[in-house]
Scaffold this active site. Structure first.
Site, mmCIF file in Angstrom:
data_model
loop_
_atom_site.group_PDB
_atom_site.id
_atom_site.type_symbol
_atom_site.label_atom_id
_atom_site.label_comp_id
_atom_site.label_asym_id
_atom_site.label_seq_id
_atom_site.Cartn_x
_atom_site.Cartn_y
_atom_site.Cartn_z
ATOM 1 C CB THR A 27 -0.964 0.016 1.192
ATOM 2 O OG1 THR A 27 -0.229 -0.178 2.404
ATOM 3 C CG2 THR A 27 -2.013 -1.080 1.068
ATOM 4 N NE ARG A 35 -10.468 -10.132 2.568
ATOM 5 C CZ ARG A 35 -9.567 -10.687 1.777
ATOM 6 N NH1 ARG A 35 -8.434 -10.060 1.549
ATOM 7 N NH2 ARG A 35 -9.791 -11.843 1.203
ATOM 8 C CD GLN A 100 -1.762 -13.882 1.763
ATOM 9 O OE1 GLN A 100 -1.404 -13.031 2.575
ATOM 10 N NE2 GLN A 100 -2.925 -14.503 1.858
ATOM 11 C CG ASP A 103 2.958 -6.189 -5.812
ATOM 12 O OD1 ASP A 103 4.024 -6.819 -5.647
ATOM 13 O OD2 ASP A 103 2.294 -5.711 -4.867
ATOM 14 C CG HIS A 120 -2.482 -15.787 -3.960
ATOM 15 N ND1 HIS A 120 -2.885 -14.902 -2.981
ATOM 16 C CD2 HIS A 120 -2.825 -17.019 -3.515
ATOM 17 C CE1 HIS A 120 -3.440 -15.569 -1.984
ATOM 18 N NE2 HIS A 120 -3.408 -16.859 -2.281
ATOM 19 C CB CYS A 128 -3.750 -19.081 -23.960
ATOM 20 S SG CYS A 128 -5.156 -19.615 -24.984
ATOM 21 C CB CYS A 131 -3.325 -23.303 -26.467
ATOM 22 S SG CYS A 131 -2.481 -21.689 -26.392
ATOM 23 C CB CYS A 153 -3.992 -16.973 -27.157
ATOM 24 S SG CYS A 153 -2.753 -18.121 -27.779
ATOM 25 C CB SER A 194 -6.379 -9.611 6.676
ATOM 26 O OG SER A 194 -6.673 -10.280 5.459
#
Length: 248
Positions: A27, A35, A100, A103, A120, A128, A131, A153, A194
């Site tokens: 942040t 959230r 998590q 970026d 994540h 794609c 494929c 794609c 969190s």
């Protein structure tokens, strides 16, 4: 309330430190979290993978959110929290960092890639959905910015940023590595998360059950606050550099 000094003391004594980071770490780099008031979910509802696959309208909504978010990510720079964690890792003070975040700011801060798990996925690539070919994000992003509501794609399938969406399973080897590291550490630090998103939030109870000390650094409440040995609500971009400087 604990202090950065208490955490630095625990960190200095630990042989294996494992860190989990979440949206709150970025942040201060200008990337809103999900959230909190004013977070991204006040403007966009997440699109689960089954909806993305089933509906062109859902794919368009997903790309509006992801296209704008990538523009924010490209403009962002790693902040002092990212830099402190990279310094600690290069000094041998972090065995593994699981993030998590999608970026890429940990990578851009110089964090050693062999000790980093993007649980994540990443926004820096696209996959794609037909494929399963992967490509750099710039390819699909340029198409979206040129007016293509859903970049595709060459095979005709829709591109999707290579992140884990709701309804999509984590990469099993990444989750296993994260949980195994938590079970083997003697200090577990959750920073800017969190701790409500499973199953990766189970790293903390896994570490605690194995006998590790635990620390939570985040402004928001978490389900594990009363179980943590160290609990600090001050901004992570202040706390982590202070911890680093006291360990040196």
């Amino acid at each position: 309330m604990s202090t950065p000094r208490a955490l630095a003391d625990a960190w200095r004594q630990a042989r294996r430190v494992v860190v989990l980071t979440g949206a709150g770490l970025s942040t201060a780099s200008g990337i809103p979290d999900f959230r909190s008031p004013g977070g991204r979910w006040e403007r966009y509802q997440p699109v689960p993978l089954p909806e993305f696959l089933a509906s062109e309208r859902a794919r368009e909504a997903y790309w509006r959110y992801k296209g704008e978010t990538w523009q924010l990510i490209c403009a962002a720079e790693p902040n002092a929290a990212h830099a402190a964690l990279a310094d600690l890792a290069r000094a041998g003070r972090i065995a593994l960092l699981v993030t998590q975040n999608v970026d890429g700011l940990h990578e851009r801060s110089g964090f050693p890639p062999e000790r980093l798990v993007n649980i994540h996925g990443t926004d820096s690539a696209v996959e794609c959905m037909a494929c399963h070919r992967r490509a750099p994000r710039a390819l699909a992003q340029a198409a979206w910015e040129a007016g293509m509501a859903v970049p595709r794609c060459d095979c005709g399938g829709p591109w999707k940023p290579a992140t884990i969406s709701f309804g999509q399973q984590l990469v099993a080897v990444d989750l296993e590595r994260a949980l195994d590291a938590a079970a083997a550490c003697d200090l577990f630090v959750a920073a800017g998360t969190s701790l409500v998103v499973g199953p990766v939030n189970q790293m903390l109870p896994v570490a605690r059950e194995a006998g590790a000390r635990t620390a939570i650094l985040t402004a928001s409440e978490t389900p594990y606050d009363t179980a943590a040995d160290v609990r600090i609500a001050a901004p992570v971009e202040q706390v982590l550099p202070a911890v680093r400087d006291q360990i040196r």
